[in-house]
Write an enzyme that holds these catalytic residues in place. Structure first.
Site, PDB file in Angstrom:
ATOM      1  N   LYS A 137       0.839  -1.206   0.000  1.00 21.54           N
ATOM      2  CA  LYS A 137       0.000   0.000   0.000  1.00 21.54           C
ATOM      3  C   LYS A 137       0.869   1.248   0.000  1.00 21.54           C
ATOM      4  O   LYS A 137       1.940   1.263   0.621  1.00 21.54           O
ATOM      5  CB  LYS A 137      -0.891   0.034   1.250  1.00 21.54           C
ATOM      6  CG  LYS A 137      -2.015  -0.983   1.247  1.00 21.54           C
ATOM      7  CD  LYS A 137      -2.818  -0.823   2.516  1.00 21.54           C
ATOM      8  CE  LYS A 137      -4.217  -1.380   2.386  1.00 21.54           C
ATOM      9  NZ  LYS A 137      -4.985  -1.169   3.630  1.00 21.54           N
ATOM     10  N   LYS A 169     -21.882   0.336   3.362  1.00 20.53           N
ATOM     11  CA  LYS A 169     -22.667  -0.872   3.581  1.00 20.53           C
ATOM     12  C   LYS A 169     -24.041  -0.703   2.942  1.00 20.53           C
ATOM     13  O   LYS A 169     -24.617   0.384   3.018  1.00 20.53           O
ATOM     14  CB  LYS A 169     -22.823  -1.097   5.086  1.00 20.53           C
ATOM     15  CG  LYS A 169     -21.487  -1.300   5.786  1.00 20.53           C
ATOM     16  CD  LYS A 169     -21.603  -1.082   7.277  1.00 20.53           C
ATOM     17  CE  LYS A 169     -20.220  -1.162   7.926  1.00 20.53           C
ATOM     18  NZ  LYS A 169     -20.239  -0.686   9.324  1.00 20.53           N
ATOM     19  N   ARG A 215     -20.066   5.358  18.494  1.00 17.54           N
ATOM     20  CA  ARG A 215     -21.405   5.961  18.339  1.00 17.54           C
ATOM     21  C   ARG A 215     -22.402   4.850  18.033  1.00 17.54           C
ATOM     22  O   ARG A 215     -22.012   3.712  17.853  1.00 17.54           O
ATOM     23  CB  ARG A 215     -21.370   6.920  17.153  1.00 17.54           C
ATOM     24  CG  ARG A 215     -20.824   6.203  15.904  1.00 17.54           C
ATOM     25  CD  ARG A 215     -21.008   6.962  14.634  1.00 17.54           C
ATOM     26  NE  ARG A 215     -20.136   6.482  13.589  1.00 17.54           N
ATOM     27  CZ  ARG A 215     -20.379   5.459  12.768  1.00 17.54           C
ATOM     28  NH1 ARG A 215     -21.487   4.767  12.904  1.00 17.54           N
ATOM     29  NH2 ARG A 215     -19.516   5.101  11.844  1.00 17.54           N
ATOM     30  N   GLY A 262      -8.382   5.047   0.265  1.00 18.61           N
ATOM     31  CA  GLY A 262      -9.571   4.647  -0.483  1.00 18.61           C
ATOM     32  C   GLY A 262      -9.283   3.561  -1.502  1.00 18.61           C
ATOM     33  O   GLY A 262      -9.920   3.501  -2.541  1.00 18.61           O
ATOM     34  N   GLY A 263      -8.312   2.713  -1.189  1.00 20.45           N
ATOM     35  CA  GLY A 263      -8.053   1.576  -2.075  1.00 20.45           C
ATOM     36  C   GLY A 263      -7.130   1.895  -3.243  1.00 20.45           C
ATOM     37  O   GLY A 263      -6.811   1.022  -4.044  1.00 20.45           O
ATOM     38  N   GLU A 286     -15.101  -2.911  14.654  1.00 24.23           N
ATOM     39  CA  GLU A 286     -15.123  -3.500  13.327  1.00 24.23           C
ATOM     40  C   GLU A 286     -13.922  -4.420  13.132  1.00 24.23           C
ATOM     41  O   GLU A 286     -12.804  -4.079  13.524  1.00 24.23           O
ATOM     42  CB  GLU A 286     -15.117  -2.401  12.255  1.00 24.23           C
ATOM     43  CG  GLU A 286     -16.357  -1.523  12.322  1.00 24.23           C
ATOM     44  CD  GLU A 286     -16.545  -0.645  11.095  1.00 24.23           C
ATOM     45  OE1 GLU A 286     -17.705  -0.381  10.743  1.00 24.23           O
ATOM     46  OE2 GLU A 286     -15.534  -0.239  10.483  1.00 24.23           O
TER      47      GLU A 286
END
Lengths: 80, 452
Positions: free
Chosen positions: B159, B237, B293, B165-166, B275
């Site tokens: 990377k 998602k 949150r 962002g990929g 996550e």
């Protein structure tokens, strides 16, 4: 000279700059050509370019940078 | 001290959700609205409405000073930040507290620590929670890259340090590929980002996104099991489930226990989500980040555990201790949520704001529709495209998806183009029915013409 008012194609937030720290796409008084990007409209977090369909002298903007705009609202005036 | 009046520093469907939870607790609600949101559903439901600025969120919902002043002036004694906007802004949370109000969420320092990826990663490691194996910073020489890649295990991801962002990602399956790709990736990163710096990370080919819901009162922390959110488009998602059907019971227990360890180590207060990436091939899970949150997809957890997470947040913020013991949290059945967005799936998910001229909402056992819509509502173009969330419960995953498909047939939104057709197609797709998906699956499916 004929003055033509160009309307916003979509609703959203109008931006005159590609990003906050960059210069504006166009200034009033600039000569623009068909295909030029005049600004961006942010609609639901997507940024859509506002592309001139015809050329001329950009006389004035009706909407300020970062102000809301509805589809069909006057966006800028063009002197052909 | 229980909350008496709550200022809702958010909009859309989550504001509606918060108002409903507050009402059940006898809490008065004050809804913040921008100039573009005076007619929104939450404004109609709230006991009072305060205008906080122009349409542009940076001048209203994102203006910390304006929001705190409005909350204080409204006489509220607490602020619920919802999700997005200022919900994970540690400075805002601190300003709310300094103004003498309750921030419905974790302490500012918890938000700050978890909001910094490197700090969160270090805290995870300290709590014995695995993170994605990687180079922990830039790789300076080819020799170093080879040594680190051997430790991480192939395939490895290369990377760009300056990327995001990929972008600028390469995958090397062998040492020979690594040797070939490193100079290439470095010069490309230099050209694209002006910085040729690279780092390495384990590549998980069919990674699944799994996240654990936690609830803490500042002392004790429990989990409410996990959700799977592998169906994503552009890292957003679109379809979420609880529980994650791909997990073996022992893995589920280990995963949820790890989340509780990390949340406990920071004395977590309120609702939070950890996550993870899950590698179904090895059965390993890796912590990525914590969201401090309530999340969009919280209802699937509510459907399978019976816990009202938003009400629990308000009770905890009011000083209550956790009302549920871990042993009382029991999974029951399966839930699926699909996001109904004002976007046109047939036209590259082009946003489609407009007026909802007619609305038919699915009803019946096991069906819930959390929405900002009502008939005649003009959806403003200034905010995100989420109109509502259709949530269904079934005794099994298969039963839930059957119910989802039926409910989607009953959902009609006229005047707006929505993502409902995407979900109708997904609900009958063989791979979705089999649960055979990963985080990059949906984009591939769309490219292959899954919608047509």
């Amino acid at each position: 000279m004929a003055l033509k008012t160009i309307q916003a194609p979509i609703p959203g937030t109008f931006y005159r700059k590609p990003s906050p720290d960059q210069p504006v796409f166009k200034e009033p008084g600039d000569i623009i050509a068909a295909g030029d990007t005049v600004g961006l409209i942010e609609v639901m977090k997507s940024f859509m370019p506002v592309v001139a369909e015809e050329g001329g002298k950009l006389a004035a903007f009706h909407i300020e940078n970062e102000d809301p705009v509805m589809a069909g609202d006057p966006l800028y005036d063009l002197e052909a | 001290m229980a909350i008496k009046a709550l200022f809702i520093a958010n909009r859309g469907e989550i504001a509606v959700r918060i108002i409903r939870a507050a009402r059940e607790l006898g809490i008065r609600t004050v809804q913040a609205v921008s100039a573009a949101d005076r007619d929104m559903l939450a404004a109609r439901l709230a006991d009072a409405v305060v205008e906080v600025g122009p349409a542009h969120a940076s001048k209203s919902y994102l203006d910390k000073t304006v929001m705190v002043q409005a909350a204080v002036a409204s006489g509220a004694d607490a602020v619920h930040p919802g999700y997005g906007f200022l919900s994970e802004n540690a400075d805002f949370a601190a300003m709310v507290e300094e103004a003498g109000l309750i921030f419905v969420g974790p302490r500012p320092q918890t938000i700050r620590a978890m909001g910094d990826k490197a700090t969160a990663r270090a805290m995870a490691a300290k709590a014995g929670v695995p993170t994605v194996p990687g180079s922990e910073g830039r790789v300076e020489t080819p020799d170093e890259a080879r040594r680190i890649a051997r430790d991480i295990g192939y395939p490895v991801m290369i990377k760009a340090s300056a990327g995001g962002g990929g972008r600028g990602i390469r995958v090397a399956a062998t040492e020979a590929e690594l040797d070939a790709l490193i100079p290439q990736a470095s010069s490309e990163a230099k050209a694209a980002f002006g910085d040729g710096g690279l780092y390495l990370e384990r590549f998980i080919g069919r990674a699944r996104h799994i996240e654990v819901q936690v609830l803490g009162d500042g002392d004790d922390v429990i989990h409410a099991y996990e959700r799977e959110c592998s169906l994503q488009r552009r890292r957003q998602k679109v379809w979420e489930e609880a529980p994650a059907a791909c997990l073996a019971p022992a893995v589920r227990e280990a995963l949820c226990a790890s989340a509780v360890r990390l949340a406990r180590s920071v004395g977590y207060r309120g609702a939070g989500t950890l996550e993870y990436l899950y590698d179904p091939e090895t059965g390993e899970f890796f912590f990525i980040e914590m969201n401090t949150r309530i999340q969009v997809e919280h209802p699937v957890t509510e459907m399978v555990t019976g816990i009202d997470l938003v009400r629990a947040m308000l009770e905890i913020a009011g000083g209550a201790k956790l009302a549920i013991a871990q042993s009382d949290v029991v999974l029951n059945g399966h839930a699926v949520e699909v996001r109904i967005n004002a976007e046109n799936p047939a036209k590259g998910f082009m946003p489609s704001p407009g007026v909802a001229t007619a609305l038919a909402v699915p009803e019946g056992a096991g069906i819930r529709f959390d929405t900002m819509l009502y008939e005649g509502y003009a959806v403003p173009p200034f905010y995100d495209s989420l109109l509502g969330k259709l949530i269904v419960w079934g005794e099994s995953r298969a039963a839930a998806i059957v119910r989802l498909a039926a409910a989607l047939e009953e959902l009609h939104v006229e005047g707006l183009v929505t993502t409902a057709p995407l979900h109708r197609a997904l609900a009958r797709d063989a791979a979705v029915l089999a649960g055979d998906v990963h985080t990059r699956w949906l984009e591939g499916w769309l490219e292959r013409g899954g919608l047509s």
